[in-house]
Design a protein around this motif. Sequence first.
Motif, PDB file in Angstrom:
ATOM      1  N   MET A 171       0.823  -1.187   0.000  1.00 13.06           N
ATOM      2  CA  MET A 171       0.000   0.000   0.000  1.00 13.06           C
ATOM      3  C   MET A 171       0.870   1.255   0.000  1.00 13.06           C
ATOM      4  SD  MET A 171      -3.025   0.950  -0.193  1.00 13.06           S
ATOM      5  CE  MET A 171      -4.492   1.569   0.500  1.00 13.06           C
ATOM      6  N   GLU A 172       1.991   1.209   0.701  1.00 12.74           N
ATOM      7  CA  GLU A 172       2.879   2.367   0.772  1.00 12.74           C
ATOM      8  C   GLU A 172       3.414   2.743  -0.610  1.00 12.74           C
ATOM      9  OE1 GLU A 172       7.213   3.408   2.541  1.00 12.74           O
ATOM     10  OE2 GLU A 172       5.868   2.329   3.875  1.00 12.74           O
ATOM     11  N   GLU A 173       3.761   1.749  -1.423  1.00 11.23           N
ATOM     12  CA  GLU A 173       4.267   2.021  -2.773  1.00 11.23           C
ATOM     13  C   GLU A 173       3.204   2.706  -3.625  1.00 11.23           C
ATOM     14  OE1 GLU A 173       5.655  -1.676  -4.272  1.00 11.23           O
ATOM     15  OE2 GLU A 173       7.408  -1.709  -2.978  1.00 11.23           O
ATOM     16  N   LYS A 174       1.955   2.293  -3.469  1.00  9.41           N
ATOM     17  CA  LYS A 174       0.869   2.918  -4.219  1.00  9.41           C
ATOM     18  C   LYS A 174       0.735   4.385  -3.812  1.00  9.41           C
ATOM     19  CE  LYS A 174      -4.022   2.764  -5.158  1.00  9.41           C
ATOM     20  NZ  LYS A 174      -5.293   2.595  -4.527  1.00  9.41           N
ATOM     21  N   GLN A 175       0.823   4.668  -2.534  1.00  8.53           N
ATOM     22  CA  GLN A 175       0.724   6.047  -2.056  1.00  8.53           C
ATOM     23  C   GLN A 175       1.901   6.888  -2.550  1.00  8.53           C
ATOM     24  OE1 GLN A 175       0.366   5.366   2.139  1.00  8.53           O
ATOM     25  NE2 GLN A 175      -1.870   5.477   2.094  1.00  8.53           N
ATOM     26  N   GLN A 176       3.098   6.307  -2.577  1.00  6.60           N
ATOM     27  CA  GLN A 176       4.262   7.025  -3.079  1.00  6.60           C
ATOM     28  C   GLN A 176       4.086   7.372  -4.552  1.00  6.60           C
ATOM     29  OE1 GLN A 176       7.429   4.328  -2.126  1.00  6.60           O
ATOM     30  NE2 GLN A 176       7.873   5.320  -0.178  1.00  6.60           N
ATOM     31  N   LEU A 177       3.590   6.435  -5.331  1.00  3.71           N
ATOM     32  CA  LEU A 177       3.358   6.676  -6.746  1.00  3.71           C
ATOM     33  C   LEU A 177       2.304   7.765  -6.931  1.00  3.71           C
ATOM     34  CD1 LEU A 177       4.032   5.885  -9.629  1.00  3.71           C
ATOM     35  CD2 LEU A 177       2.312   4.092  -9.465  1.00  3.71           C
ATOM     36  N   GLU A 178       1.247   7.727  -6.157  1.00  3.18           N
ATOM     37  CA  GLU A 178       0.201   8.748  -6.239  1.00  3.18           C
ATOM     38  C   GLU A 178       0.743  10.126  -5.838  1.00  3.18           C
ATOM     39  OE1 GLU A 178      -2.936   7.083  -3.887  1.00  3.18           O
ATOM     40  OE2 GLU A 178      -3.644   5.819  -5.530  1.00  3.18           O
ATOM     41  N   GLN A 179       1.644  10.177  -4.879  1.00  7.82           N
ATOM     42  CA  GLN A 179       2.254  11.450  -4.472  1.00  7.82           C
ATOM     43  C   GLN A 179       3.123  12.021  -5.594  1.00  7.82           C
ATOM     44  OE1 GLN A 179       4.284  10.444  -0.855  1.00  7.82           O
ATOM     45  NE2 GLN A 179       2.577  11.087   0.438  1.00  7.82           N
ATOM     46  N   ILE A 180       3.852  11.164  -6.271  1.00 13.71           N
ATOM     47  CA  ILE A 180       4.684  11.619  -7.390  1.00 13.71           C
ATOM     48  C   ILE A 180       3.790  12.201  -8.481  1.00 13.71           C
ATOM     49  CG2 ILE A 180       6.179  10.844  -9.271  1.00 13.71           C
ATOM     50  CD1 ILE A 180       7.319   8.765  -7.240  1.00 13.71           C
ATOM     51  N   ILE A 181       2.697  11.531  -8.782  1.00 12.57           N
ATOM     52  CA  ILE A 181       1.778  12.011  -9.811  1.00 12.57           C
ATOM     53  C   ILE A 181       1.121  13.320  -9.382  1.00 12.57           C
ATOM     54  CG2 ILE A 181      -0.379  11.493 -11.027  1.00 12.57           C
ATOM     55  CD1 ILE A 181       0.531   8.502 -10.852  1.00 12.57           C
ATOM     56  N   ALA A 182       0.714  13.406  -8.133  1.00 12.88           N
ATOM     57  CA  ALA A 182       0.035  14.605  -7.628  1.00 12.88           C
ATOM     58  C   ALA A 182       0.962  15.811  -7.532  1.00 12.88           C
ATOM     59  CB  ALA A 182      -0.573  14.301  -6.262  1.00 12.88           C
ATOM     60  N   ALA A 183       2.270  15.594  -7.581  1.00 11.31           N
ATOM     61  CA  ALA A 183       3.217  16.701  -7.464  1.00 11.31           C
ATOM     62  C   ALA A 183       3.072  17.694  -8.614  1.00 11.31           C
ATOM     63  CB  ALA A 183       4.647  16.174  -7.394  1.00 11.31           C
ATOM     64  N   GLY A 184       2.513  17.255  -9.721  1.00 16.35           N
ATOM     65  CA  GLY A 184       2.234  18.155 -10.822  1.00 16.35           C
ATOM     66  C   GLY A 184       3.374  18.392 -11.792  1.00 16.35           C
ATOM     67  N   TYR A 185       4.457  17.658 -11.649  1.00 21.21           N
ATOM     68  CA  TYR A 185       5.556  17.787 -12.595  1.00 21.21           C
ATOM     69  C   TYR A 185       5.197  17.105 -13.913  1.00 21.21           C
ATOM     70  CZ  TYR A 185       8.318  19.280  -8.609  1.00 21.21           C
ATOM     71  OH  TYR A 185       8.775  19.954  -7.519  1.00 21.21           O
ATOM     72  N   HIS A 186       5.733  17.612 -15.000  1.00 15.35           N
ATOM     73  CA  HIS A 186       5.469  17.015 -16.308  1.00 15.35           C
ATOM     74  C   HIS A 186       6.350  15.795 -16.559  1.00 15.35           C
ATOM     75  CE1 HIS A 186       2.836  20.205 -17.641  1.00 15.35           C
ATOM     76  NE2 HIS A 186       3.667  21.047 -17.055  1.00 15.35           N
ATOM     77  N   LEU A 187       7.442  15.692 -15.817  1.00 16.00           N
ATOM     78  CA  LEU A 187       8.385  14.601 -16.020  1.00 16.00           C
ATOM     79  C   LEU A 187       8.933  14.173 -14.663  1.00 16.00           C
ATOM     80  CD1 LEU A 187      10.080  12.930 -18.091  1.00 16.00           C
ATOM     81  CD2 LEU A 187      11.766  14.761 -17.965  1.00 16.00           C
ATOM     82  N   ALA A 188       8.993  12.878 -14.442  1.00 17.49           N
ATOM     83  CA  ALA A 188       9.575  12.340 -13.213  1.00 17.49           C
ATOM     84  C   ALA A 188      10.489  11.185 -13.598  1.00 17.49           C
ATOM     85  CB  ALA A 188       8.493  11.841 -12.261  1.00 17.49           C
TER      86      ALA A 188
END
Length: 74
Positions: free
Chosen positions: A1-18
């Motif tokens: 579950m933690e990995e899913k939350q980390q991925l969602e946080q990266i997406i929510a950060a609003g950067y165009h590229l990660a």
Amino acid sequence: MEEKQQLEQIIAAGYHLAVLNTSVPAAVVARFKRLSLTTGCAAYDWSADHGLYRLGIEHLFLPRTRLPVDVLAY
């Protein structure tokens, strides 16, 4: 579950590229594909041989996206 939350946080950060550094790239792609299928949001993967394609529709490659500069322009 933690990995899913980390991925969602990266997406929510609003950067165009990660950039995600991993020793298991297929697992990261699988997570993005699951997230794409459950949320309906588009997620893409890129191959230098074939170009950019949307996860879940792996057989259709976007034209003129083989070069990284073309992918960024897209």
